[in-house]
Write a protein that holds these residues in place. Structure first.
Motif, PDB file in Angstrom:
ATOM      1  N   ARG A   1     -21.169  11.777 -31.940  1.00  0.00           N
ATOM      2  CA  ARG A   1     -20.250  12.347 -30.946  1.00  0.00           C
ATOM      3  C   ARG A   1     -19.746  13.752 -31.305  1.00  0.00           C
ATOM      4  O   ARG A   1     -19.777  14.649 -30.444  1.00  0.00           O
ATOM      5  CB  ARG A   1     -19.082  11.404 -30.694  1.00  0.00           C
ATOM      6  CG  ARG A   1     -18.138  11.912 -29.611  1.00  0.00           C
ATOM      7  CD  ARG A   1     -17.109  10.892 -29.200  1.00  0.00           C
ATOM      8  NE  ARG A   1     -17.777   9.864 -28.415  1.00  0.00           N
ATOM      9  CZ  ARG A   1     -17.755   8.563 -28.715  1.00  0.00           C
ATOM     10  NH1 ARG A   1     -17.079   8.122 -29.752  1.00  0.00           N
ATOM     11  NH2 ARG A   1     -18.390   7.690 -27.963  1.00  0.00           N
TER      12      ARG A   1
ATOM     13  N   SER B   1     -20.564  16.966 -28.978  1.00  0.00           N
ATOM     14  CA  SER B   1     -19.469  17.728 -28.357  1.00  0.00           C
ATOM     15  C   SER B   1     -19.575  19.209 -28.707  1.00  0.00           C
ATOM     16  O   SER B   1     -19.325  20.070 -27.856  1.00  0.00           O
ATOM     17  CB  SER B   1     -18.120  17.179 -28.815  1.00  0.00           C
ATOM     18  OG  SER B   1     -17.939  15.869 -28.356  1.00  0.00           O
ATOM     19  N   GLY B   2     -19.950  19.497 -29.940  1.00  0.00           N
ATOM     20  CA  GLY B   2     -20.152  20.887 -30.331  1.00  0.00           C
ATOM     21  C   GLY B   2     -21.269  21.550 -29.548  1.00  0.00           C
ATOM     22  O   GLY B   2     -21.144  22.706 -29.116  1.00  0.00           O
TER      23      GLY B   2
ATOM     24  N   LEU C   1     -22.308  20.640 -26.542  1.00  0.00           N
ATOM     25  CA  LEU C   1     -21.867  20.766 -25.152  1.00  0.00           C
ATOM     26  C   LEU C   1     -20.896  21.925 -24.958  1.00  0.00           C
ATOM     27  O   LEU C   1     -20.871  22.537 -23.894  1.00  0.00           O
ATOM     28  CB  LEU C   1     -21.232  19.459 -24.684  1.00  0.00           C
ATOM     29  CG  LEU C   1     -22.200  18.313 -24.449  1.00  0.00           C
ATOM     30  CD1 LEU C   1     -21.443  17.028 -24.138  1.00  0.00           C
ATOM     31  CD2 LEU C   1     -23.170  18.644 -23.332  1.00  0.00           C
ATOM     32  N   SER C   2     -20.100  22.225 -25.987  1.00  0.00           N
ATOM     33  CA  SER C   2     -19.155  23.337 -25.846  1.00  0.00           C
ATOM     34  C   SER C   2     -19.878  24.681 -25.771  1.00  0.00           C
ATOM     35  O   SER C   2     -19.311  25.655 -25.296  1.00  0.00           O
ATOM     36  CB  SER C   2     -18.153  23.324 -26.997  1.00  0.00           C
ATOM     37  OG  SER C   2     -18.782  23.634 -28.218  1.00  0.00           O
ATOM     38  N   HIS C   3     -21.113  24.744 -26.236  1.00  0.00           N
ATOM     39  CA  HIS C   3     -21.899  25.974 -26.181  1.00  0.00           C
ATOM     40  C   HIS C   3     -23.061  25.861 -25.197  1.00  0.00           C
ATOM     41  O   HIS C   3     -24.037  26.606 -25.290  1.00  0.00           O
ATOM     42  CB  HIS C   3     -22.433  26.326 -27.573  1.00  0.00           C
ATOM     43  CG  HIS C   3     -21.344  26.554 -28.574  1.00  0.00           C
ATOM     44  ND1 HIS C   3     -20.489  27.617 -28.503  1.00  0.00           N
ATOM     45  CD2 HIS C   3     -20.954  25.824 -29.641  1.00  0.00           C
ATOM     46  CE1 HIS C   3     -19.620  27.560 -29.494  1.00  0.00           C
ATOM     47  NE2 HIS C   3     -19.883  26.479 -30.197  1.00  0.00           N
ATOM     48  N   LEU C   4     -22.951  24.958 -24.261  1.00  0.00           N
ATOM     49  CA  LEU C   4     -24.031  24.712 -23.300  1.00  0.00           C
ATOM     50  C   LEU C   4     -24.343  25.940 -22.447  1.00  0.00           C
ATOM     51  O   LEU C   4     -25.488  26.159 -22.053  1.00  0.00           O
ATOM     52  CB  LEU C   4     -23.665  23.527 -22.402  1.00  0.00           C
ATOM     53  CG  LEU C   4     -24.734  22.995 -21.474  1.00  0.00           C
ATOM     54  CD1 LEU C   4     -25.896  22.426 -22.284  1.00  0.00           C
ATOM     55  CD2 LEU C   4     -24.171  21.927 -20.569  1.00  0.00           C
ATOM     56  N   SER C   5     -23.341  26.766 -22.194  1.00  0.00           N
ATOM     57  CA  SER C   5     -23.569  27.938 -21.347  1.00  0.00           C
ATOM     58  C   SER C   5     -24.608  28.886 -21.951  1.00  0.00           C
ATOM     59  O   SER C   5     -25.295  29.606 -21.220  1.00  0.00           O
ATOM     60  CB  SER C   5     -22.259  28.682 -21.116  1.00  0.00           C
ATOM     61  OG  SER C   5     -21.709  29.103 -22.352  1.00  0.00           O
TER      62      SER C   5
END
Length: 118
Positions: A51, A55-56, A58-62
């Motif tokens: 997890r 989450s890390g 996903l935080s940089h998905l852009s």
């Protein structure tokens, strides 16, 4: 963290191998994600361990959209010559996706409501 990334990439690889080997129409990463979800449901400790890494990511998905943007800019001529049909396809596919999502949500809500109430 490296081990957690290895888990995520291993399931993507498994999905790709299965898709190409069996000639499935489902994209490999999607199949890998379904298999990863099943694995997480069977072994919740692994899901808890992965997890923070997920989450890390996903935080940089852009950042993953930068290559797509570069591809659009690189093919502006195609966009210019086929802009109308592409826009129509985008609008129609978005509306269809929203409608299908709403119908699925309604169907699942009814199923869950019947089980809870009945």
């Amino acid at each position: 963290m490296i081990l957690h990334l290895l888990v995520l990439l291993a399931f993507q690889l498994i999905g790709e191998v299965l898709t190409r080997t069996l000639g499935l129409l489902v994209p490999g990463p999607v199949l890998g994600l379904v298999l990863l979800l099943a694995f997480f449901l069977l072994v919740p400790k692994v899901a808890d361990a992965v997890r923070p890494t997920a989450s890390g990511l996903l935080s940089h998905l852009s950042l993953l959209f930068v290559p797509a943007g570069v591809g659009v800019v690189a093919h502006l001529d195609v966009l210019g010559s086929n802009g109308g049909p592409l826009m129509a396809v985008l609008v129609v596919s978005t509306l269809v996706s929203i409608a299908v999502g709403a119908l699925v949500f309604t169907g699942v809500a009814r199923l869950v409501g019947r089980r809870a109430g009945g």
